[in-house]
Design a protein around this motif. Structure first.
Motif, PDB file in Angstrom:
ATOM      1  N   GLN A 163       7.371  11.962   7.022  1.00  0.00           N
ATOM      2  CA  GLN A 163       8.046  12.865   5.908  1.00  0.00           C
ATOM      3  C   GLN A 163       9.301  13.665   6.307  1.00  0.00           C
ATOM      4  O   GLN A 163       9.374  14.434   7.340  1.00  0.00           O
ATOM      5  N   LEU A 164      10.481  13.485   5.615  1.00  0.00           N
ATOM      6  CA  LEU A 164      11.758  13.777   6.121  1.00  0.00           C
ATOM      7  C   LEU A 164      12.195  15.220   5.150  1.00  0.00           C
ATOM      8  O   LEU A 164      12.833  15.916   5.807  1.00  0.00           O
ATOM      9  N   ASP A 165      11.832  15.387   4.164  1.00  0.00           N
ATOM     10  CA  ASP A 165      11.958  16.696   3.341  1.00  0.00           C
ATOM     11  C   ASP A 165      11.119  16.512   2.218  1.00  0.00           C
ATOM     12  O   ASP A 165      10.561  15.440   1.654  1.00  0.00           O
ATOM     13  N   ASN A 166      10.906  17.744   1.518  1.00  0.00           N
ATOM     14  CA  ASN A 166      10.122  17.968   0.251  1.00  0.00           C
ATOM     15  C   ASN A 166      10.687  18.995  -0.350  1.00  0.00           C
ATOM     16  O   ASN A 166      11.255  19.901   0.160  1.00  0.00           O
ATOM     17  N   LEU A 199       0.245  11.945  12.889  1.00  0.00           N
ATOM     18  CA  LEU A 199       1.589  11.922  13.659  1.00  0.00           C
ATOM     19  C   LEU A 199       2.584  11.166  12.915  1.00  0.00           C
ATOM     20  O   LEU A 199       3.739  11.272  13.275  1.00  0.00           O
ATOM     21  N   SER A 200       2.369   9.946  12.279  1.00  0.00           N
ATOM     22  CA  SER A 200       3.398   9.134  11.507  1.00  0.00           C
ATOM     23  C   SER A 200       3.889   9.975  10.607  1.00  0.00           C
ATOM     24  O   SER A 200       5.247   9.675  10.198  1.00  0.00           O
ATOM     25  N   MET A 201       3.242  11.009   9.904  1.00  0.00           N
ATOM     26  CA  MET A 201       4.007  11.938   8.897  1.00  0.00           C
ATOM     27  C   MET A 201       5.010  12.820   9.285  1.00  0.00           C
ATOM     28  O   MET A 201       5.796  13.430   8.487  1.00  0.00           O
ATOM     29  N   ASP A 221      10.523   8.170   5.295  1.00  0.00           N
ATOM     30  CA  ASP A 221      11.042   6.918   5.931  1.00  0.00           C
ATOM     31  C   ASP A 221      10.349   5.902   5.623  1.00  0.00           C
ATOM     32  O   ASP A 221       8.935   5.855   5.793  1.00  0.00           O
ATOM     33  N   VAL A 222      10.753   4.950   5.081  1.00  0.00           N
ATOM     34  CA  VAL A 222      10.167   3.643   4.781  1.00  0.00           C
ATOM     35  C   VAL A 222       9.590   2.843   6.054  1.00  0.00           C
ATOM     36  O   VAL A 222       8.507   2.435   5.951  1.00  0.00           O
TER      37      VAL A 222
END
Length: 731
Positions: free
Chosen positions: A713-716, A518-520, A707-708
């Protein structure tokens, strides 16, 4: 607090003269010297000869240093330091009461109405306290000397606490200490006194005649995390009398040995068919108190749950669906309780057997109702994984092997603050891995190979990524993700009952995995399984189900396959081809058929524990206003020329917004196998482009922006070398 006032006054005068004389005829303020700023040189002065000596030494060796002369003579008798008294700094502590009152009034505006001795004692005890404490003392709300807080510190660190006490404070403490424990005052070492306090507490708890004050101190000690280690050592070292009855002690005592004794007494009562109410009352008293929780046996909570279960309303159930809800909401917790009791008491089979038998009586009531409705049984497991992956956004599905519903319930209960939906389904039969997994992945038939099942799912969900749960890390960026977790079934089948301890640890592992996903940034995380399991427990031969003789039979631990119709009213027949056999037979029990192999953990049968499975969904609420971060040059990074590359990251948001103007991100580079190669931190601002250069040590590889703060995960993007020849090689 007084040490701060004293140092402030010293500093104000030292900044001007670098010399100060402190006069303390009665030495009432000597305790302050140990709290003077370390850079100040202190000279003690008791007579005129010492005056001359210290003045000479100070002027010769410390001409530019800050110097404090601590004088125990009256001011009129000071000679060689008299000019310092007149022209430099001067603090008079000879009337300590007046000094304290002046400092207290300057700081708080309060004139305390307490006697001199209490005021000086309060000053000595105020070290480390704040102004609010002094206000409480001055108004009479707070007593200067608090024996409770002193003993808490003293029990944890006896020698250090005594060393830090002023002589006056130590005398007051010792007098109050012996009065509290009800013993005549003697001269003992600090560690011996601490043990006396503990013995007084423990003895009072064992007779349930502990004083209110000692009980409050005991509660403070047992609620203090930093005291846990020393308290457990005190418990270990205490000589527990053999004749102590767990029925007569205080319910918050710290002795696991008494919890064990209480459990054995309950077991014996069950064995002898005696009244158990007195033992259950003691257990409930102990469990219901929130005090000293760390010092109570975990299994008491499970015993309380098991014996509190009431099946009186089960007769109202008339459908299999309503039964499944009843099982999920009521009896799953009892299954969990018994599983944990097995873990705690498996080495003590004499004690465990009567408790197991009591559980089996409750489980039989459940099973009888289940089997009375079994004609309504329709498997609903088919395609659960594919259905879950059809939802929009990033979806992850954890597929367990042998994940019992009660484990999923415990995980969901621990995550109550997270949005969730607890749906259940019925497994296909037999409730074994091969058939259950084939159904989950919606295979057309039964696939024995995991790779074949995965291939079938990929034919339906083209972009799905399937991997073992233990490989989950920040390199995983799939939009549709399936994570397999087979540890429970593997451990259960290999270790049987001894594997239950390992299974208990998987609860935390799965909980953390769901939270991590969920945090990812996964919008929904599903938890499901191929089947559950039964714990067959401690078995006698008579408990096992006999198999009838037959020519064409295949006997498994929890079911029998046959090509012949077998007549037995105690069996459930299902006519369905499986492994070349036309009929499946299931016993109306959680006990195994007589077969080869170990007993203890089993599945494949037709009990609620094996066949009612979770399809639980955990999701996170909508994300608020935040800076959007994207990689601008993804196309260029697909074909990198040379040994280095530059990543360009853009922030898109409202520069005037607190939450959307900037973001701290972690830029991580992973190998193709998911190994972290390098990581760095960047600050990204709205409508700005940030650049950073990296070395391309291996290719292909993956860049992930995280995001620290939230770990989302914002992009890859994938990064690969150019297929064209590096032009630099031509020159």
């Amino acid at each position: 607090m007084i040490e701060q006032w004293f140092n402030k006054e010293l500093r104000e005068q030292m900044d001007i003269t670098h010399r100060i004389v402190v006069c303390d005829v009665n030495s009432d303020g000597s305790f302050l010297l140990s709290h003077v700023d370390s850079e100040i040189i202190i000279y003690p002065v008791n007579n005129n000869i010492e005056e001359l000596e210290v003045r000479y030494d100070a002027e010769r060796n410390h001409p530019n240093d800050d110097v404090l002369f601590y004088v125990t003579m009256p001011k009129e008798k000071i000679t060689f330091l008299q000019d310092y008294c007149q022209t430099c700094g001067w603090i008079d502590l000879s009337d300590m009461e007046a000094y304290i009152k002046r400092q207290l009034f300057n700081a708080t505006g309060i004139n305390p109405a307490i006697d001199k001795n209490s005021l000086v004692l309060a000053a000595k005890l105020s070290i480390g306290k704040d102004e609010n404490w002094w206000k409480g003392v001055a108004s009479g709300i707070v007593k200067p000397f608090d024996i409770r807080s002193c003993i808490v510190d003293f029990v944890c660190k006896p020698e250090e606490t005594m060393q830090n006490m002023d002589e006056t404070v130590a005398c007051v403490f010792e007098e109050a200490f012996y009065k509290l424990i009800g013993k005549p005052q003697t001269k003992q070492k600090a560690i011996a006194m601490a043990k006396e306090a503990i013995n007084a507490m423990f003895s009072g708890l064992l007779t349930n005649q502990i004083s209110d004050e000692l009980l409050k101190i005991y509660y403070e000690l047992t609620d203090k995390n930093s005291a846990q280690g020393i308290m457990l050592k005190y418990v270990e070292d205490f000589g527990l009398p053999a004749d102590v009855s767990p029925l007569k002690v205080h319910p918050d005592h710290p002795f696991i040995a008494l919890d064990r004794k209480l459990t054995e007494m309950l077991s014996n009562a069950l064995k002898n068919d005696s009244d158990t109410s007195v033992y259950l009352h003691a257990i409930h008293e102990r469990v219901n108190s929130l005090k000293a929780q760390v010092y109570k046996a975990d299994w008491l909570m499970q015993l309380a749950a098991l014996f509190a279960y009431d099946a009186s309303d089960i007769h109202t159930i008339s459908s299999l669906d309503s039964f499944a809800y009843y099982y999920q909401s009521k009896f799953a917790a009892i299954d969990r309780a018994m599983r944990l009791l097995y873990v705690a008491w498996l080495s003590k089979t004499d004690t465990l057997r009567p408790i197991q038998y009591y559980y089996e009586q409750q489980a039989k009531v459940i099973q009888d109702k289940w089997y009375s409705l079994i004609d309504q049984y329709i498997p609903s497991q088919q395609g659960l994984v594919a259905d879950a992956l059809q939802h929009e956004g990033r979806i992850a599905v954890i597929v367990g092997d042998g994940l019992r519903l009660e484990i999923a319930e415990a995980i969901a209960d621990e995550m109550k603050t997270i949005k969730q939906e607890r749906k259940i389904a019925f497994t296909v039969l037999p409730s074994i891995t091969m058939s259950g997994m084939s159904a989950l992945y919606e295979c057309k038939g039964i696939e024995s190979s995991a790779s074949s099942r995965f291939s079938y799912l990929k034919s339906q969900i083209a972009d799905v990524e399937i991997m073992s749960l233990d490989r989950l890390n920040d390199s995983v960026t799939a939009t549709k993700l399936v994570l397999t977790f087979g540890d429970i079934d593997q451990v259960g089948e290999k270790k049987q009952l001894s594997g239950l301890k390992d299974i208990s640890n998987y609860h935390d592992y799965l909980t953390n995995a769901i939270k991590q996903l969920l945090s990812m940034g996964y919008a929904k995380v599903y938890l499901t399984t191929d089947h559950g399991f039964v714990i067959t427990g401690i078995l006698d031969e008579a408990d096992k189900v006999l198999v009838p003789s037959g020519v064409d039979l295949k006997v498994e631990e929890r079911y029998v396959l046959s090509n012949d119709h077998l007549t037995n009213v105690d069996w459930i027949e299902r006519q369905s081809n499986f492994e070349g056999y036309d009929y499946q037979y299931y016993a109306k029990t959680d006990k195994p058929f007589v077969s080869r192999g170990s007993y203890g953990y089993a599945h494949g049968g037709l009990t609620p524990q094996e066949c009612i499975i979770p399809i639980y969904c955990f999701s996170k609420d909508g994300v608020g206003e935040s800076l959007k971060v994207t990689i601008l040059n993804k196309t260029d990074l697909q074909s990198v020329t040379g040994a280095y590359f530059t990543i360009k990251i853009k922030g898109e948001g409202d520069a005037g917004s607190l939450f959307a103007s900037s973001k701290r991100v972690k830029v991580q580079l992973f190998s193709n196998q998911g190994k972290l190669l390098t990581s760095s931190i960047l600050n990204v601002n709205a409508d700005a482009i940030s650049e950073q250069e990296f070395e391309l040590s291996s290719a292909p590889c993956k860049m992930v922006i995280i995001d620290v703060h939230t770990t989302e995960q914002l992009d890859n993007c994938l990064i690969n070398k150019s297929q064209a020849r590096d032009l630099e090689d031509l020159f």
